[in-house]
Design an enzyme around this catalytic site. Structure first.
Site, PDB file in Angstrom:
ATOM      1  N   ILE A  13      92.219  49.258 -28.570  1.00  0.00           N
ATOM      2  CA  ILE A  13      92.035  50.481 -29.568  1.00  0.00           C
ATOM      3  C   ILE A  13      91.935  50.055 -30.881  1.00  0.00           C
ATOM      4  O   ILE A  13      91.550  50.930 -31.457  1.00  0.00           O
ATOM      5  CB  ILE A  13      93.561  51.336 -29.372  1.00  0.00           C
ATOM      6  CG1 ILE A  13      93.227  52.912 -29.665  1.00  0.00           C
ATOM      7  CG2 ILE A  13      94.574  50.529 -30.223  1.00  0.00           C
ATOM      8  CD1 ILE A  13      94.301  53.643 -29.514  1.00  0.00           C
ATOM      9  N   HIS A  41      95.846  42.486 -22.221  1.00  0.00           N
ATOM     10  CA  HIS A  41      96.091  43.817 -21.451  1.00  0.00           C
ATOM     11  C   HIS A  41      97.485  44.241 -21.440  1.00  0.00           C
ATOM     12  O   HIS A  41      97.675  45.028 -20.337  1.00  0.00           O
ATOM     13  CB  HIS A  41      95.339  43.261 -20.090  1.00  0.00           C
ATOM     14  CG  HIS A  41      93.996  42.932 -20.201  1.00  0.00           C
ATOM     15  ND1 HIS A  41      93.643  41.647 -20.742  1.00  0.00           N
ATOM     16  CD2 HIS A  41      92.823  43.680 -19.964  1.00  0.00           C
ATOM     17  CE1 HIS A  41      92.483  41.574 -20.326  1.00  0.00           C
ATOM     18  NE2 HIS A  41      91.793  42.522 -20.069  1.00  0.00           N
TER      19      HIS A  41
END
Length: 695
Positions: free
Chosen positions: A443, A485
């Site tokens: 992000i 992740h």
């Protein structure tokens, strides 16, 4: 300068005399304003500003050809564009002086940082001051226009287009390439209007760029380029006329590169004489005397031109006096327009319908999006790998592209900034975007758009442009996802005011919060824990839930008690509460089972806004508070939450607030043993509960 390979428009269009009259008056007005600001710099420099001095001809040639159906994104040196669309000097000066009736922001943002929503003028969504950031929202507008047109949802007298006005120096920003890429890829009705004055504050063009915008744009197949002398009004008018006509007809993107002099200061606070050595050369290209000579050679009288210039100067002086006397904002005006009102303020619909099938959390989200797309043709879903071939790396969008078509559910390139920032423009057109960032770890490239554009749109536009968007973000550690992740990012997001952040822990809340987010006029980030999607982790079967009905919605900012303590434990003073969210709910439920009847588990569901009343009630009721988070606790949301509890509930507490959190390390390792050691679990929560119960 322009080269022989550049494409320019021929001077074939005869410009209406009335247009030329208006252009002269507006050019004189713009120049009179910049002269007045400089002459009164002790007053006008209180708030930083820049002017269009030297850029007036090309700005007016473009803006005077826009229609009320169009959108335009001016930047901070574009006051001539604002005059060209019909704004008055008085209105611009209200912003210059940060007055209460500033029509753009109510005194909140800089001069020539407009946001406008009037029926008789082109629309201007909120623009930030961050250099070049308007390119992605403008591409979002163009993509929204394209989508809404194709669905028959857009009413306009003329085929609308969007103009992104930008300086050549800003074209070096990385996010610009994302906007250019999507404009070319999707063939959007977008015009990049690049004003090249050869300066980036004190850095000259030869210092900071390998080529100009015209050369750069040629690398994007399908983006047609025009390069012109922006000091020549006739050439500029005809080029814009040709480009606009083609965009309205063929609905494809163009870039107009206009070379102009920089005759004013970079801003009122960065003076040209401090570092410029080319002032005389730039002054020799002043568009104002050039336009005057053009008019004289085409039959205008010297007296008439002088009279118009004098009238413009007097209008500007009068407007300045009136603006000085205008009211400043009142202190209470500070608090207006933090969030647009949402229609979902209470839980609605049926959470557990009779006979409803127990459904995985990932599928509850899928059904929520499917119902939204069925009910709202203006809604669409896009992001990386959500299209028909895969339906999302977590299968969270499976079958949606097949059901609704590739124009409503589609893949984007790998460009998180565009995915997030384009929602500003999409919302401005009336589309309702649901987008996805593939992992919370990715992000970061989108934070610039999330912070500078989405989060501030409603507040800095004085309530004119809420940016409705649903941003889905898979998050959290699960199954050795490793350092790229597995991250938790809620603390960063919680510090961006103007967005809402929710974190469901089960399928019912996932669906209810998804619906609430869609109907909320503000940007909402939904953090979706990967480890809860399929309930494969021991102890997380509760993430599965009966599928709520179609109308079910959960109000954002309301927590939920998922386990209550016995009244006897509360009365005897032996009870405690756990405040948590996401995966922390299941660690807490497992651990609290070892303390039968003594522990209340409060699922926040919403990170921002926060249910302060629910938190306070729980803390005061039990007197012992444990906070459980998957993030490290230092300088984070959980630490702030602990501080809030102690500040507001200190007199009710029987023990210090304790936090169970991840280890304070830079990343979550790939190795499963190291991952397990890094993050919390039920055993760590149980140990903290035991310690807390001993007070």
């Amino acid at each position: 300068m322009a080269t022989a390979t550049d494409t320019t428009a021929e001077k074939t269009t005869k410009i209406d005399r009335n247009v030329l009259d208006i252009a002269w008056r507006k050019m004189c007005t713009a120049r009179a304003m910049s002269d007045l600001y400089e002459a009164n710099k002790d007053v006008t420099a209180k708030y930083v500003h820049a002017t269009s001095r030297g850029h007036e001809a090309v700005q007016l040639a473009m803006s005077m050809q826009l229609t009320p159906s169009d959108f335009v994104f001016p930047y901070y040196r574009d006051d001539s564009i604002l005059l060209g669309i019909g704004m008055t000097p008085y209105e611009l000066m209200l912003q210059l002086l940060a007055k209460k009736d500033d029509p753009f922001s109510g005194g909140r943002t800089y001069y020539s940082h407009p946001s406008l929503r009037r029926d008789d003028m082109p629309k201007i969504p909120h623009n930030s001051s961050a250099t070049g950031m308007q390119a992605i929202p403008s591409a979002g507008v163009a993509m929204g226009i394209q989508y809404m047109e194709r669905k028959g949802l857009l009413e306009a007298e003329t085929p609308p287009l969007c103009v992104c006005s930008i300086g050549d120096a800003a074209m070096t920003e990385g996010e610009i390439s994302e906007a250019l890429q999507m404009a070319a890829l999707k063939q959007l009705p977008l015009v990049f209007f690049v004003q090249d004055n050869e300066w980036d504050i004190s850095a000259s063009a030869d210092e900071v760029r390998a080529n100009n915008a015209a050369w750069y744009a040629r690398g994007f197949k399908g983006l047609e380029v025009r390069s012109i002398d922006g000091t020549d009004f006739e050439t500029a008018w005809n080029t814009v006329n040709e480009v606009f006509a083609e965009v309205r007809k063929s609905r494809r993107p163009f870039l107009i590169h206009a070379e102009v002099p920089l005759l004013g200061h970079h801003t009122s606070g960065v003076r040209k004489e401090w570092y410029r050595d080319d002032l005389k050369e730039h002054e020799s290209r002043d568009p104002l005397p050039r336009f005057r000579d053009f008019l004289l050679s085409n039959g205008w009288k010297e007296d008439a031109l002088s009279e118009a210039a004098d009238e413009a100067r007097k209008e500007v002086e009068k407007a300045y006096g009136e603006a000085l006397a205008a009211d400043d904002p009142a202190p209470e005006d500070l608090f207006a327009h933090d969030f647009a009102p949402t229609p979902i303020t209470e839980e609605r619909g049926v959470r557990k319908p009779d006979g409803a099938e127990v459904t995985l959390m990932v599928d509850c989200a899928l059904f929520a999006v499917q119902e939204i797309l069925e009910d709202h043709p203006e809604a669409l879903l896009y992001g990386q790998d959500v299209g028909g071939r895969l339906g999302g790396v977590f299968r969270e969008a499976a079958t949606l592209a097949q059901k609704f078509g590739d124009d409503r559910v589609f893949n984007t390139p790998i460009m998180e900034a565009f995915i997030i920032g384009s929602t500003v423009g999409m919302a401005a057109v009336g589309a309702k975007p649901i987008v996805e960032v593939q992992f919370a770890d990715y992000i970061w490239p989108g934070l610039n758009q999330l912070f500078t554009e989405l989060s501030r749109s409603y507040y800095l536009s004085d309530g004119k442009w809420p940016a409705s968007a649903v941003i889905r973000v898979p998050i959290g550690a699960y199954g050795s996802g490793g350092p790229y992740h597995s991250s938790s990012v809620e603390s960063v997001l919680a510090n961006i005011r103007g967005i809402k952040v929710v974190y469901p822990s089960n399928g019912a809340d996932m669906k209810g919060l998804m619906k609430a987010a869609f109907y909320d006029p503000n940007p909402v980030v939904i953090l979706e824990h990967k480890g809860l999607y399929w309930s494969k982790i021991k102890g997380t079967s509760g993430a599965k839930s009966p599928l709520p009905d179609r109308d079910y919605a959960v109000p954002i900012g309301k927590s939920r008690v998922v386990r209550e303590a016995d009244a006897s434990a509360v009365e005897s003073g032996t009870s405690l509460c756990i405040i948590t969210y996401g995966m922390g709910v299941y660690w807490s439920l497992t651990a609290s089972a070892k303390f039968p009847g003594k522990a209340e588990v409060l699922d926040l569901r919403s990170i921002s806004p926060l249910d302060r009343e629910g938190i306070s009630a729980s803390a005061k009721k039990h007197g012992r508070v444990l906070i459980v988070t998957e993030e490290p606790s230092g300088c984070t949301f959980a630490g702030s939450l602990a501080g809030l509890v102690q500040e507001e509930c200190f007199e009710y507490l029987d023990a210090p607030v304790i936090t169970v959190a991840a280890e304070d390390l830079p990343a979550i390792p790939l190795n499963s043993t190291l991952e397990e050691t890094m993050i919390p679990n039920a055993a760590k929560v149980e140990a903290a509960l035991r310690k807390l119960s001993e007070y």
